[in-house]
Design a protein around this motif. Structure first.
Motif, PDB file in Angstrom:
ATOM      1  N   ASN A  45       0.817  -1.225   0.000  1.00 32.96           N
ATOM      2  CA  ASN A  45       0.000   0.000   0.000  1.00 32.96           C
ATOM      3  C   ASN A  45       0.848   1.271   0.000  1.00 32.96           C
ATOM      4  O   ASN A  45       0.352   2.355   0.327  1.00 32.96           O
ATOM      5  N   GLN A  48      -0.511   4.322  -2.232  1.00 30.00           N
ATOM      6  CA  GLN A  48      -1.740   4.947  -1.719  1.00 30.00           C
ATOM      7  C   GLN A  48      -1.472   5.772  -0.464  1.00 30.00           C
ATOM      8  O   GLN A  48      -1.976   6.885  -0.316  1.00 30.00           O
ATOM      9  N   SER A 152      -9.442  -1.581   2.273  1.00 29.44           N
ATOM     10  CA  SER A 152      -8.657  -1.212   1.096  1.00 29.44           C
ATOM     11  C   SER A 152      -7.260  -0.808   1.567  1.00 29.44           C
ATOM     12  O   SER A 152      -7.032  -0.637   2.771  1.00 29.44           O
ATOM     13  N   SER A 154      -5.425   1.770   1.936  1.00 28.24           N
ATOM     14  CA  SER A 154      -5.185   2.906   2.832  1.00 28.24           C
ATOM     15  C   SER A 154      -6.381   3.213   3.721  1.00 28.24           C
ATOM     16  O   SER A 154      -6.458   4.288   4.313  1.00 28.24           O
TER      17      SER A 154
END
Length: 359
Positions: A45, A48, A152, A154
């Motif tokens: 991640n 993001q 998800s 972030s």
């Protein structure tokens, strides 16, 4: 003597940008006692979090955008520019998936006399590899009582009304510090819990973190394993059939009996050893501990344990620290664990499937 210079921010490096690392870095950063600089090392991640930070939605704390002071993807980024940042605390919140443990922290990031390593990980047996790698560095072991999801890359969702961290030094120190280092280590632990509590979670110092970690593992080792093998959350397991409660009780009993041997409450014959501390005996009352594991699950919101979350994503689960280490400790201490011993190779096979699918 103050542990940290009052005029400087607390420097924190968080290894692992998933749900636990993000949530507890955020809570630390929002305290009003000391400014905190959070450097967070992300993997999948990274893009993001670098672009927009985390969106953290909490039933207790509300909705916030959390932007760490610095976001990195590779360890090499932490080693430049020169000089390297001297961290007060290094949080380790990565998944503990490798048998025997793996220490990823480069020694150059650990400043002697200043840095404490804080383990925000599940399971038992996680501390010793770090103590071996950094014998003179305070190791703060943290047990998190929280339900947190990552819908998800972030987005972090903290669900329910419980957010407690139980923190202690590993190995457990004497009741009264006898050396300057023991005093300093305890001050660092106390300081961390104070600013965490001010940030919004209930942070508690535990004198015997090994007992506390096993106590959490009674929950984690039972519910993670049963939920991931059934594909159900805690409430759905209980509601699934008239046999489910007996399964939960039986698995819990295997873990409790193992913990009592590891902690020296029971002897090799399975009987309680005379002269054991009364508080420890009360904490590890077999009937109470087994009953509580079932009643707590029924009374709280439905929980999707971390192993089930990982399985649904098709990624490697923390099989070793939440099942394998329990089975090994049981074998070492002569405790019979037929159910967990049977479940363990099934979980290993699931991890094998996930690894092959992600090649």
């Amino acid at each position: 003597m103050a542990v940290l210079e009052v005029q400087k921010p607390v420097e924190v490096l968080t290894y692992g940008g998933g749900s636990m690392g993000a949530l507890y870095s955020f809570i630390l950063a929002r305290n009003s006692i000391r400014p905190v600089n959070i450097t967070i090392k992300c993997r999948g991640n990274y893009s993001q979090v670098l672009a927009s930070g985390y969106t953290i939605t909490s039933d207790l704390l509300g909705t916030h955008n959390f932007r760490p002071h610095r976001v990195v993807r590779h360890t090499s980024e932490l080693l430049s520019p020169n000089p390297v940042t001297e961290y007060d605390y290094i949080f380790v919140s990565t998944k503990a998936t490798i048998p025997g443990g793996k220490v990823d922290i480069p020694p150059s990031l650990v400043t002697p006399g200043k840095t404490s390593i804080v383990l925000l990980q599940n399971g038992v047996g996680i501390e010793e590899p770090y103590k071996v790698a950094f014998p003179d560095t305070p190791i703060i072991s943290v047990i998190c009582y929280v339900s947190v999801l990552q819908p998800s890359p972030s987005e972090i969702r903290h669900v329910g009304s419980v957010d407690m961290v139980v923190c202690g030094l590993y190995p457990p120190p004497p009741p009264t510090p006898t050396t300057a280092k023991e005093t300093s280590d305890m001050e660092k632990l106390t300081h961390l819990t104070e600013i965490w509590s001010d940030g919004g979670c209930n942070a508690i110092v535990a004198p015997n973190i090994i007992s506390e970690r096993w106590r959490k593992t009674v929950w984690n080792g039972c519910w993670n394993v049963i939920c991931v093998l059934t594909g159900l959350d805690t409430h759905s397991v209980i509601e699934s059939s008239k046999y489910s409660e007996e399964l939960v009780k039986s698995v819990t009993l295997e873990i409790v009996r193992t913990a009592r041997r590891v902690l020296g409450i029971d002897g090799v014959d399975g009987n309680e050893i005379p002269g054991i501390d009364e508080d420890l005996k009360k904490t590890w009352d077999v009937e109470e501990r087994v009953g509580m594991n079932l009643s707590l699950a029924a009374q709280t919101v439905p929980i999707t344990p971390s192993m089930l979350q990982d399985a649904r994503k098709g990624i490697e689960m923390e099989v070793e620290v939440l099942c394998g280490n329990i089975v090994r400790e049981a074998q070492k201490h002569g405790v019979d664990t037929p159910i967990l011993t049977s479940f363990y190779p099934i979980l290993l096979a699931m991890n094998h499937r996930f690894r092959k699918a992600n090649l």
